[in-house]
Design a protein around this motif. Structure first.
Motif, PDB file in Angstrom:
ATOM      1  N   THR A 104       0.834  -1.205   0.000  1.00 42.70           N
ATOM      2  CA  THR A 104       0.000   0.000   0.000  1.00 42.70           C
ATOM      3  C   THR A 104       0.867   1.251   0.000  1.00 42.70           C
ATOM      4  N   ILE A 105       1.921   1.238   0.814  1.00 45.13           N
ATOM      5  CA  ILE A 105       2.826   2.389   0.861  1.00 45.13           C
ATOM      6  C   ILE A 105       3.480   2.613  -0.502  1.00 45.13           C
ATOM      7  N   GLY A 106       3.877   1.514  -1.166  1.00 46.33           N
ATOM      8  CA  GLY A 106       4.470   1.645  -2.485  1.00 46.33           C
ATOM      9  C   GLY A 106       3.472   2.147  -3.513  1.00 46.33           C
ATOM     10  N   ALA A 107       2.260   1.585  -3.479  1.00 43.93           N
ATOM     11  CA  ALA A 107       1.245   1.994  -4.450  1.00 43.93           C
ATOM     12  C   ALA A 107       0.839   3.452  -4.257  1.00 43.93           C
ATOM     13  N   ALA A 108       0.809   3.909  -2.990  1.00 41.96           N
ATOM     14  CA  ALA A 108       0.420   5.298  -2.708  1.00 41.96           C
ATOM     15  C   ALA A 108       1.580   6.266  -2.871  1.00 41.96           C
ATOM     16  N   ARG A 109       2.756   5.754  -3.201  1.00 42.34           N
ATOM     17  CA  ARG A 109       3.960   6.584  -3.379  1.00 42.34           C
ATOM     18  C   ARG A 109       4.211   7.464  -2.155  1.00 42.34           C
ATOM     19  N   VAL A 110       4.118   6.851  -0.982  1.00 41.38           N
ATOM     20  CA  VAL A 110       4.362   7.591   0.261  1.00 41.38           C
ATOM     21  C   VAL A 110       5.827   7.996   0.311  1.00 41.38           C
ATOM     22  N   PRO A 111       6.122   9.278   0.406  1.00 47.92           N
ATOM     23  CA  PRO A 111       7.525   9.713   0.405  1.00 47.92           C
ATOM     24  C   PRO A 111       8.220   9.386   1.723  1.00 47.92           C
ATOM     25  N   PHE A 112       9.497   9.090   1.628  1.00 46.62           N
ATOM     26  CA  PHE A 112      10.305   8.843   2.824  1.00 46.62           C
ATOM     27  C   PHE A 112      10.887  10.183   3.264  1.00 46.62           C
ATOM     28  N   GLU A 113      10.138  10.864   4.126  1.00 47.84           N
ATOM     29  CA  GLU A 113      10.555  12.188   4.556  1.00 47.84           C
ATOM     30  C   GLU A 113       9.838  12.568   5.837  1.00 47.84           C
ATOM     31  N   VAL A 114      10.373  13.578   6.500  1.00 47.55           N
ATOM     32  CA  VAL A 114       9.706  14.168   7.657  1.00 47.55           C
ATOM     33  C   VAL A 114       8.876  15.332   7.135  1.00 47.55           C
ATOM     34  N   PRO A 115       7.544  15.238   7.193  1.00 42.56           N
ATOM     35  CA  PRO A 115       6.712  16.297   6.616  1.00 42.56           C
ATOM     36  C   PRO A 115       6.828  17.601   7.389  1.00 42.56           C
ATOM     37  N   ASP A 116       6.378  18.671   6.766  1.00 46.62           N
ATOM     38  CA  ASP A 116       6.439  19.996   7.381  1.00 46.62           C
ATOM     39  C   ASP A 116       5.044  20.479   7.767  1.00 46.62           C
ATOM     40  N   GLY A 117       5.012  21.509   8.613  1.00 47.00           N
ATOM     41  CA  GLY A 117       3.801  22.249   8.902  1.00 47.00           C
ATOM     42  C   GLY A 117       2.672  21.417   9.454  1.00 47.00           C
ATOM     43  N   ALA A 118       1.465  21.700   8.922  1.00 51.46           N
ATOM     44  CA  ALA A 118       0.251  21.056   9.429  1.00 51.46           C
ATOM     45  C   ALA A 118       0.284  19.552   9.191  1.00 51.46           C
ATOM     46  N   ASP A 119       0.881  19.128   8.064  1.00 50.16           N
ATOM     47  CA  ASP A 119       0.951  17.696   7.774  1.00 50.16           C
ATOM     48  C   ASP A 119       1.807  16.989   8.811  1.00 50.16           C
ATOM     49  N   ARG A 120       2.885  17.634   9.232  1.00 47.55           N
ATOM     50  CA  ARG A 120       3.749  17.042  10.258  1.00 47.55           C
ATOM     51  C   ARG A 120       2.977  16.882  11.565  1.00 47.55           C
ATOM     52  N   ALA A 121       2.219  17.924  11.963  1.00 42.33           N
ATOM     53  CA  ALA A 121       1.468  17.866  13.218  1.00 42.33           C
ATOM     54  C   ALA A 121       0.437  16.745  13.181  1.00 42.33           C
ATOM     55  N   ALA A 122      -0.266  16.625  12.052  1.00 39.64           N
ATOM     56  CA  ALA A 122      -1.301  15.601  11.943  1.00 39.64           C
ATOM     57  C   ALA A 122      -0.694  14.206  11.970  1.00 39.64           C
ATOM     58  N   ARG A 123       0.415  14.022  11.252  1.00 39.78           N
ATOM     59  CA  ARG A 123       1.052  12.706  11.197  1.00 39.78           C
ATOM     60  C   ARG A 123       1.697  12.362  12.531  1.00 39.78           C
ATOM     61  N   LEU A 124       2.256  13.362  13.220  1.00 35.00           N
ATOM     62  CA  LEU A 124       2.859  13.111  14.519  1.00 35.00           C
ATOM     63  C   LEU A 124       1.795  12.661  15.514  1.00 35.00           C
TER      64      LEU A 124
END
Length: 437
Positions: free
Chosen positions: A188-208
């Protein structure tokens, strides 16, 4: 212990400690999470064969990374060779179609799977990037494209270093189920092309927030087992504490410290929560001298760092409640009025029937069982927690304190019937016997 057994223990110990760094570094190198985890597992299997024969290397983590990277290069070459064969087939097809005047398909580009030259990569073991790699790995494992069950399995596997067998035992599910969840999650991660990175801003807060939620679920699954025979699954709970400590170093935000404080203060009571035969020991019966004082100190220190500009979050408020218990010399000497206030605050920012039920218990301790029972009966009227053993269990306790023994016994038996954990069920059945007229 045999040399083979010692080497196997060394492999397992290195993997448990270093798995997140290893998979993180490999994912950065390959830019392919599924491949990185696969070649890391292949390197682990090779270590189980090689280390007993040749001895444990001086730097085991570097050995595993180097071995896994060679496996990744082999995979790259196989794919490149396959692409060349496909290109040759396409070229032949194109030439045949050119003769008939039909257009042929474009030849594959031959783009490799590795980030850059598959040869030497000086940044591969760059320790300055290790923390970012581990944090990015946590964000990948807890990505919202995955179900919560998949997030938990993947976090325990690639961040925690647990085997599929260990995860299956912890959650009382078949090993094949865990393996299927992990396999689907990687695809699923490969199919969704999930990037290998630490997100910034609001996305970082939500994922954290999602990462913290997964760690909390792992801990609660260990600290209060809802099924099976064991009251506490110590290994699972300890793993959640360890990973949360890692997270506070990688993302030192107030609510992350609030989560760590909650887990430390809750885990501090573990030594007193189980009797000699494995039976649960309730809070009022625990020998507080057995509580882990070092864990309490760590938890209180984390709690001091858990208040941000907007005040305390949900985890920090729960930690503050746990602190009230940790510093009290006995149940009667506990600051129940403060606990009531803290539960009221928690109910406003994270409302749930369980919070309301816990507040009812605190109200009963602060103002009397009759007042607490009125709050519980309000929850019954609302129809919440209908399938849970928690509500009849609390109601039975309050009825018993009011001397309404026949009603209390009925509630205890109803709670026991709904309870999925054998150890907790035995406590409820014993309570029912003790209140018999």
């Amino acid at each position: 212990m045999s040399e083979h057994g010692a080497a196997r223990r060394a492999v397992e110990a290195v993997w448990r400690i270093e798995s997140a760094r290893i998979v993180g570094a490999l994912t950065r190198y390959t830019r392919d999470f599924e491949l990185a985890e696969d070649v890391a597992q292949e390197a682990l299997a090779e270590a189980l064969v090689s280390w007993p024969r040749e001895g444990t290397p001086r730097d085991p983590a570097a050995w595993l990374i180097a071995t896994a990277r060679r496996r990744a290069i082999d995979a790259y070459r196989r794919r490149a060779g396959r692409d060349e064969r496909y290109a040759a087939l396409a070229q032949g097809l194109a030439e045949g179609e050119a003769t008939s005047g039909a257009p042929g398909p474009p030849a594959p580009s031959g783009t490799g799977i590795l980030a850059g030259d598959p040869g030497s990569d000086p940044a591969m073991l760059d320790l300055d990037r290790i923390d970012d790699d581990v944090l990015a790995l946590m964000f990948v494992a807890c990505h919202p494209v995955l179900s919560r069950e998949a997030q938990i399995a993947l976090t325990l596997r690639v961040v925690g270093g647990l085997t599929s067998d260990e995860i299956a035992r912890a959650f009382l599910v078949p090993v094949a189920t865990v393996q299927a969840r992990i396999t689907r999650a990687k695809k699923t991660i490969g199919a969704a092309r999930v990037p290998f990175e630490v997100p910034d801003g609001a996305d970082r807060a939500a994922r954290l927030s999602s990462v913290r939620g997964v760690l909390y679920v792992i801990f609660t699954s260990g600290s209060s087992a809802t099924s099976g025979d064991d009251w506490i699954r110590h290994d699972l709970a300890r793993e959640a504490v360890r990973l949360t400590r890692v997270l506070t170093r990688l993302a030192p935000e107030p609510e992350t410290f609030g989560l760590l404080a909650l887990l430390e203060l809750t885990a501090a009571r573990f030594p007193a929560r189980v009797g000699p035969s494995g039976e649960p020991v309730l809070l009022e019966d625990q020998d507080r001298r057995r509580w882990d004082r070092a864990s309490i100190i760590r938890g209180r220190a984390a709690l001091r760092r858990a208040s941000g500009p907007a005040g305390m979050g949900a985890y920090a408020l729960q930690a503050a409640i746990a602190e009230c218990h940790a510093v009290a010399r006995s149940v009667p000497e506990t600051d129940w009025d403060r606990i009531v206030v803290l539960y009221e605050a928690l109910g406003r920012i994270a409302p749930s029937p369980v919070v309301d039920l816990n507040r009812a218990v605190a109200v009963a301790m602060a103002q009397g069982p009759d007042v607490g029972l009125r709050v519980v009966d309000g929850l019954v009227d609302r129809g919440v927690l209908a399938g849970s053993h928690l509500l009849p269990g609390v109601r039975g306790e309050l009825l018993a304190r009011l001397g309404r023994t026949a009603e209390a016994r009925g509630e205890y038996l109803r709670a026991a019937e709904l309870c999925g954990n054998a150890a907790e069920r035995s406590v409820l059945e014993r309570k029912a016997r003790l209140v018999e007229p």
